[in-house]
Design an enzyme around this catalytic site. Structure first.
Site, mmCIF file in Angstrom:
data_model
loop_
_atom_site.group_PDB
_atom_site.id
_atom_site.type_symbol
_atom_site.label_atom_id
_atom_site.label_comp_id
_atom_site.label_asym_id
_atom_site.label_seq_id
_atom_site.Cartn_x
_atom_site.Cartn_y
_atom_site.Cartn_z
ATOM 1 C CG HIS A 126 12.037 22.546 5.042
ATOM 2 N ND1 HIS A 126 12.766 22.881 6.118
ATOM 3 C CD2 HIS A 126 12.945 21.902 4.099
ATOM 4 C CE1 HIS A 126 13.248 23.897 5.335
ATOM 5 N NE2 HIS A 126 14.156 23.154 4.495
ATOM 6 C CD GLU A 127 13.203 20.018 0.944
ATOM 7 O OE1 GLU A 127 14.054 19.794 0.026
ATOM 8 O OE2 GLU A 127 14.146 20.064 2.267
ATOM 9 C CG HIS A 130 12.610 24.651 -0.036
ATOM 10 N ND1 HIS A 130 12.759 26.170 0.646
ATOM 11 C CD2 HIS A 130 13.427 24.061 1.324
ATOM 12 C CE1 HIS A 130 13.626 25.643 1.626
ATOM 13 N NE2 HIS A 130 13.989 24.480 2.031
ATOM 14 C CD GLU A 187 16.898 25.936 3.822
ATOM 15 O OE1 GLU A 187 15.911 24.996 4.330
ATOM 16 O OE2 GLU A 187 17.124 25.801 2.285
HETATM 17 ZN ZN LIG Z 1 15.019 23.933 2.674
#
Ligand SMILES: [Zn+2]
Length: 264
Positions: A126-127, A130, A187
């Site tokens: 997830h990071e 981003h 997100e």
């Molecule tokens: Zn996030």
């Protein structure tokens, strides 16, 4: 003085008109007013600062574990793992981050909170998402634009008795009206891209759902710092579940060997 103010106002707006609209990996239009090189510099500088204020753990089982997870994730994301700096920080706060400039940081608290390698892979994936989707650059650009609007309001209402109230309203509007919904978009996008990254790397994508369930349960009276920017909402879990079929297919077609990074 006025000229100075106007310059301050015009610079970001001018840049805004000069920088072309970019497209995120999911096809979403983005307005980015800062270059990749500048973002990399910012990321690298923050990472150096973090390392000097809290020197990362070296040569421990935890470092080997996080490197073991990060390598297949970076490969699946189309990155070269040898170009990335991956560090573990002794910090009980459950947090993890990836920064432009190819940096990944994981707190010991996050390793403790996640119950298996798949859950931590979901966090790191997830990071990485981003960073790849340039969410930091978008936020910096949005701040530049909202500062320009606030500056314009300051000029427009200067000297009038309601100026501070008007400024406060614009400030709040920028924070709650634009920046927060925007970060919810970020997100969802990072969840979607991150899920694909972890599946392609050979991790069970279902662990992304159990991660948010674990996070939700760990809330209590003092929720983890990670939760304040990453609320474990039912929407989040629903969206991940909806993308699960595609992720499972990716996992099946791309895995040549099963990743085994054992949590120490
Ligand atoms: Zn996030």
């Amino acid at each position: 003085m006025l000229r100075l103010r106007l310059n301050f106002l015009l610079t970001p707006l001018l840049t805004l008109s000069l920088v072309a609209c970019q497209t995120s990996p999911t096809g979403r239009h983005q307005i980015i007013m800062i270059s990749d090189a500048e973002m990399s510099q910012l990321g690298a500088a923050s990472f150096s600062q973090m390392k000097s204020s809290n020197p990362p753990i070296e040569d421990s089982k935890l470092t080997i574990y996080v490197e073991c997870l990060s390598r297949p994730l970076l490969l699946a994301a189309g990155e070269n793992p040898s170009e990335w700096e991956v560090k573990v920080f002794k910090d009980a706060t459950p947090n993890a981050f990836a920064l432009p400039g190819k940096k990944i940081g994981v707190h010991t608290g996050m390793i403790g909170l996640t119950s298996n390698s798949g859950q931590l892979a979901a966090v790191i994936g997830h990071e990485i998402a981003h960073v790849q989707a340039k969410h930091g650059a978008e936020r910096v650009s949005l701040n530049m634009a909202s500062q320009a609007v606030q500056q314009a309001t300051a000029i427009a209402v200067n000297g009038k008795e309601y100026s501070s109230a008007a400024m406060a309203a614009v400030g709040l509007g920028a924070q709650y009206g634009v920046i927060l919904p925007y970060s919810r978009t970020h997100e969802s996008e990072a969840d979607f891209i991150g899920l694909k990254i972890m599946a392609k790397a050979g991790f069970d994508p279902e662990q992304a759902v159990s991660l948010w369930q674990t996070m939700g349960k760990s809330g209590g009276s003092k929720p983890p710092e990670f939760l304040s920017t990453h609320p474990a909402s039912s929407t989040r879990i629903k969206q991940l579940s909806a993308a699960m079929l595609e992720a499972k297919k990716l996992q099946r077609t791309n895995v040549t060997s099963k990743v085994s990074c054992i949590k120490p």
